[in-house]
Design an enzyme around this catalytic site. Structure first.
Site, PDB file in Angstrom:
ATOM      1  N   SER A 159       3.164  10.818  -4.850  1.00  0.00           N
ATOM      2  CA  SER A 159       2.481  11.878  -4.099  1.00  0.00           C
ATOM      3  C   SER A 159       3.509  12.838  -3.504  1.00  0.00           C
ATOM      4  O   SER A 159       4.692  12.497  -3.357  1.00  0.00           O
ATOM      5  CB  SER A 159       1.658  11.245  -2.962  1.00  0.00           C
ATOM      6  N   TYR A 172      -0.108   6.219   4.531  1.00  0.00           N
ATOM      7  CA  TYR A 172      -0.191   6.704   3.149  1.00  0.00           C
ATOM      8  C   TYR A 172       1.141   7.288   2.697  1.00  0.00           C
ATOM      9  O   TYR A 172       1.606   7.033   1.582  1.00  0.00           O
ATOM     10  CB  TYR A 172      -1.300   7.744   3.041  1.00  0.00           C
TER      11      TYR A 172
END
Length: 275
Positions: A159, A172
């Site tokens: 990500s 996250y």
């Protein structure tokens, strides 16, 4: 040459798009998802278009579940050639309410309001496990098929958060940073047995997980969504199809000397300083 490709989290928007695209290239696709209905829906779409796919239920946090999935893939298509670790996600209990801590936040009694000090360890652990352990365990199970065979590879999903963490989502961000690091570690570890390991680092794609954070019910951007677009030189969110080209390349023999890289697919977000 047709390969057997296992994709976890393939019932979701992004990985289902990859599954369909890879099937169109003639590969045999094992669509793994926690929800059998979601897996079967994607597999049925592929089969209905003349491709080859099976829907397989699998929990990426349970090795026994993954072993059962491997047996099912073996009995239908044979050993796994390519693994795409697509399962992942965030949890609200690992998310702060504000991007920056203010003194007055410590006395805010609004229901659901969370500072860093209020983050729930269970929510953080769930997020880390889903993204990191949910990449490690499928790799342990399916990469065993690849050892010593030609043309095998693993593609992880990292990500933008792995490069520079976004505000509000420390769990996250940390988990995806771990995925990027693990990708490099695996690439070195598997380098002598013929397995390449790389990762995609998607920028900002509208999914069911983040739609309410980035857009209003009217379709207008939220302040956070507008900030992201302002920081993305190409001026838009990614479409699932934007991931296809890079995926096909990294999974192909055209990338036979490429391993240990994390490729941003982000419309220039990671290249822009904001000035």
């Amino acid at each position: 040459m047709a390969k057997t490709i296992v994709i976890t989290g393939a019932g979701g928007v992004l990985c289902s798009t990859l599954a369909i695209a890879l099937a169109k290239e003639g590969h045999k696709i094992a669509v793994l998802d926690l929800k059998k209905e979601a897996a079967d829906k994607v597999a049925n779409e592929i089969n209905g278009s003349g491709g080859q796919a099976i829907g397989v239920v699998a929990n990426v946090l349970e090795k026994e579940s993954l072993e059962r999935a491997r047996e099912e893939v073996h009995s239908t298509y044979g050993p796994c050639d390519i693994l795409i670790n697509g399962a992942g996600g965030n949890h609200p209990l690992g998310t702060t309410s504000n991007p920056h801590l203010k003194v007055e936040d410590l006395t805010d009694t609004t229901e659901g309001f969370k500072t860093f000090f209020d983050l729930d360890s269970a929510g953080i652990q769930f997020t880390f496990n889903l993204n990191f352990i949910g990449t490690l365990l499928p790799t342990q199970v399916f990469a065993r098929d690849m050892v010593g065979r030609e043309g095998c590879s693993i593609l992880n999903i990292s990500s933008m958060n792995a490069f520079t963490p976004l505000t509000k989502i420390p769990a996250y961000s940390g988990a995806k940073a771990a995925v990027s690091n693990f990708t490099q570690w695996l690439a070195v570890h598997f380098s002598k047995v013929g397995i390449r390991v790389n990762a995609l680092a998607p920028g900002f794609f509208l999914t069911e997980q983040n739609r309410t954070l980035l857009t209003e019910s009217s379709g207008d951007l939220t302040p956070r969504g507008q900030t992201i677009i302002d920081q993305t030189p190409m001026g838009r969110f990614g479409e699932p199809e934007d991931l296809i080209g890079t995926t096909l390349w990294l999974c192909s023999e055209g990338a036979s000397f490429v391993t240990g890289v994390v490729v941003p697919v982000d419309g220039g977000f990671s290249a822009f300083s904001g000035v």
